[in-house]
Structure formats: structure tokens, C-alpha cells
Design an enzyme around this catalytic site. Structure first.
Site, short mmCIF file in Angstrom:
data_model
loop_
_atom_site.label_atom_id
_atom_site.label_comp_id
_atom_site.label_asym_id
_atom_site.label_seq_id
_atom_site.Cartn_x
_atom_site.Cartn_y
_atom_site.Cartn_z
N HIS A 199 0.81 -1.23 0.00
CA HIS A 199 0.00 0.00 0.00
C HIS A 199 0.84 1.28 0.00
O HIS A 199 0.81 2.07 -0.95
CB HIS A 199 -0.93 -0.01 1.22
CG HIS A 199 -1.71 -1.28 1.39
ND1 HIS A 199 -2.64 -1.72 0.48
CD2 HIS A 199 -1.69 -2.21 2.37
CE1 HIS A 199 -3.17 -2.87 0.89
NE2 HIS A 199 -2.62 -3.19 2.04
O1 RIB Z 1 -5.18 0.24 4.23
C1 RIB Z 1 -3.78 0.25 4.18
C2 RIB Z 1 -3.24 1.45 4.88
O2 RIB Z 1 -3.60 1.43 6.27
C3 RIB Z 1 -1.71 1.49 4.88
O3 RIB Z 1 -1.30 2.82 4.95
C4 RIB Z 1 -1.36 0.79 6.14
O4 RIB Z 1 -0.07 1.16 6.64
C5 RIB Z 1 -2.43 1.29 7.05
O5 RIB Z 1 -2.03 2.57 7.55
#
Ligand code: RIB
Ligand code: CA
Length: 342
Positions: free
Chosen positions: A255
């Protein structure tokens, strides 16, 4: 003489392309990958790393950010802590995904560098105001710090050239069926940013779930021969072990590092303009990113009668560029290339 001049010219051009950013983060395993990618990318001038509550409390995220800044080889980077709570809600952390220390339970040593005393929200405000129009922000966690800065100083919105965020989804959530974690954690903060007028790029689950860390990537990190790739290899190995323990064979969505990579090279994804609003009242859907392209109606059927015109989706001007497709091999090439660069 001519060679020296052309060398100077090339380096001057490279310097002139330096891009000044603030990174707001809730480290978190994937945040750590993103921080290492940024720290190992010389074209980025990281003005500050600001920590926000999210995956873990900000008191846990702060030393993790310091660790990554040190491992990444830029110990002079200002690191500041900000919001410990969402704007209005109770904090719901994600230890289940990031381990008890927020770094996949990898036993990194204590950082030897210290944070700055300035609060993250004040630091963001000061840095943006010092260079209006020059300082972009890459957000890797809930948007609480950014929302607090905009609430304290609304004029900031016209001074921020771009916010590239990891957050949201047009294809369902990863925390509730509707909401991605960063906007689930603080829907009200996301609402502030999506209504701020700042040019936004949303790198959501639609693409981050398709950039999946696999065994081959972890091996490349483990054999990368640099402190950054060694640290990334430990984080990746902890994630692969966690996946194995959960019976999963499809790896993990990268992500935050994908959001960082999109800031560095937008050609890694395909962007599409939408009008996106944030659900903040749903008992089941708060934090959902709702996108309009041609839907005729703007809001749910109101409990009391209002005129049809009030609910119709008048022309909704796009407010965000959403990443809808990703070149995953190109992303991993950039990530691994920077992590292993000497
Ligand atoms: O949904 C994924 C996100 O939420 C990423 O930034 C992970 O680190 C959490 O913060
Ligand atoms: Ca994060």
C-alpha cells in the site's frame, strides 16, 4: 574543462529537479517500506517525516519513523509527532496487521536520533508557509495531522501543490467491507482533505492490492547488500511468515510504498478523475470513499422530505485523481532498485 562544465550542468539539473516533500505516516510495516524508498531516492528532499496515530499509537510510530530515517541514511531529517487520536472518534489500531511493535515484531535496535520538539501539525504549517506552492505532501496513514493543519490555517490549502495519499478504495474496503483503514480510522479528517480544494491523488486499494510483495521480492531485498534493503528484507520476511501462518500464499499489498512510488513516477499507475466524497455518518460504512461519474443522485433518501433538486447530483466537478490500474513490475523495479542502491 568542457567535461567538468557538463558534469556541473548535469548535477545542477538533477538538483533543480529535487522535489521537496513532507511524509506523514503511521509506521506500520508498509509505511517503513515507503520511508526507506523515499530516503534512498536522492531526487527527494524530505523536509520532514511527521507521525500520526493509525496502525499503532503515535507513541509507537514515532520511534519506528526514527529507526527508518536512521537506517535510510538521512539522520538529519526532522521527525515530529502529531495527532495521537482521530479528530472525533476512538482510535482503532491495526496491531493485528503490523505486530506489537508496528514493524512486524522485527527487533530493530532503538533509534539513536531524536525527534524535533515541534509538534507535527505546527511543523507542517511552518514548512508549507516557508515555501508556498513548493512542498508536496505524501500521506501514508490517516489524514488527521493534515486536517488539523488545515483547520488551524485554512490558507494552507492553496499553498500545497499536491497531496498523494495512500487511502480509500473504489472496490471495497480492507477494514470494513466499505472502508480502507486510513479513512476508516479518521473519516472526518479524510472529509476535510477531500473538500479542501488541494490537488489530490488517491492511491487506494484498487491498485495497492495488485502490487503484491512476493517471495522473490523479499529475497532480492535480503540479498541487496545495503542497510535499507537488509531492513526491508527483515520486514518482508516477517510479513511472509505472517502470511504463511495465516495460510495465505498471495503475499501482501504494498500500500504505502506504491503511494510513494506514484509521487515519484506517476506513470506507474493509470489515473482517472472522479468526484469523491467521504461517508462520515454510516454506522457500517464510515470512511468509505464514494465516487461519482454519472450517478444522478447525490445523497441517500433524506428522512424528511426535501425537494428533488436538493438530492440530485448537480454537476459534481472532479476533486481527485484516482489510481485505477498499476504497472506492478515497474513499481517493484523502482522499489528494489532504490533499496539496493549504494
Ligand atoms: O489500508 C492500508 C493502509 O492502512 C496502509 O497505509 C497501512 O499502513 C495502514 O495505515
Ligand atoms: Ca500506513
Amino acid at each position: 574543462m568542457r567535461f567538468l562544465f557538463s558534469l556541473f550542468l548535469v548535477s545542477a539539473m538533477a538538483f533543480s529537479q529535487t522535489r521537496e516533500i513532507i511524509i506523514d505516516t503511521d509506521p506500520g510495516v508498509d509505511d517503513a517500506f515507503a520511508l526507506l524508498l523515499a530516503l534512498r531516492s536522492p531526487e527527494l528532499e524530505i523536509l520532514a517525516v511527521t507521525v500520526v496515530a493509525g496502525n499503532v499509537p503515535s507513541s509507537v510510530g514515532l520511534p519506528n519513523a526514527l529507526r527508518m530515517v536512521e537506517i535510510g541514511g538521512r539522520p538529519q531529517t526532522p521527525v515530529a509527532v502529531g495527532a495521537a487520536q482521530p479528530l472525533t472518534r476512538r482510535a482503532v489500531h491495526a496491531y493485528y496487521a503490523h505486530g506489537s511493535n508496528g514493524l512486524g515484531d522485527v527487533p530493530f535496535p532503538e533509534p539513536s536520533i531524536k525527534p524535533v520538539s515541534e509538534n507535527a501539525v505546527e511543523l507542517i504549517r511552518r514548512l508549507v508557509r516557508e515555501k508556498p506552492g513548493k512542498v508536496s505532501i505524501v500521506t501514508l496513514g490517516p489524514l488527521t495531522n493534515i486536517a488539523l493543519a488545515l483547520r488551524a490555517d485554512p490558507d494552507l490549502a492553496r499553498m500545497i501543490p499536491r497531496v498523494v495519499m495512500m487511502g480509500g478504495s473504489l472496490s471495497g474496503g480492507n477494514t470494513t467491507p466499505s472502508a480502507e483503514f486510513n479513512f476508516y480510522f479518521d473519516p472526518e479528517a479524510a472529509h476535510v482533505i477531500f473538500h479542501s480544494g488541494i490537488p489530490l491523488v488517491m492511491v487506494g486499494l484498487d491498485v495497492t492490492q495488485k502490487a503484491r510483495l512476493q517471495e522473490e521480492h523479499v529475497r532480492a531485498m535480503e540479498n541487496g547488500g545495503t542497510p535499507a534493503s537488509e531492513a526491508a528484507g527483515k520486514l518482508g520476511r516477517s510479513w511472509m511468515n505472517r502470511a504463511k501462518a495465516m495460510g495465505r500464499t498471495d503475499g501482501f499489498g504494498m500500500h504505502d510504498p506504491l503511494a510513494m512510488a506514484v509521487f515519484m513516477d506517476p506513470s506507474i499507475v493509470t489515473l482517472k478523475k472522479y468526484y469523491v466524497d467521504i461517508e462520515t455518518t454510516g454506522e457500517l460504512t464510515a470512511g468509505e470513499t464514494v465516487a461519482w461519474q454519472s450517478a444522478p443522485v447525490r445523497i441517500s433518501a433524506p428522512p424528511d422530505g426535501v425537494t428533488q433538486s436538493e438530492v440530485r447530483a448537480q454537476k459534481l466537478e472532479p476533486n481527485v485523481e484516482v489510481a485505477v490500474a498499476v504497472d506492478s513490475p515497474k513499481f517493484f523495479q523502482l522499489l528494489l532498485g532504490r533499496l539496493t542502491s549504494k
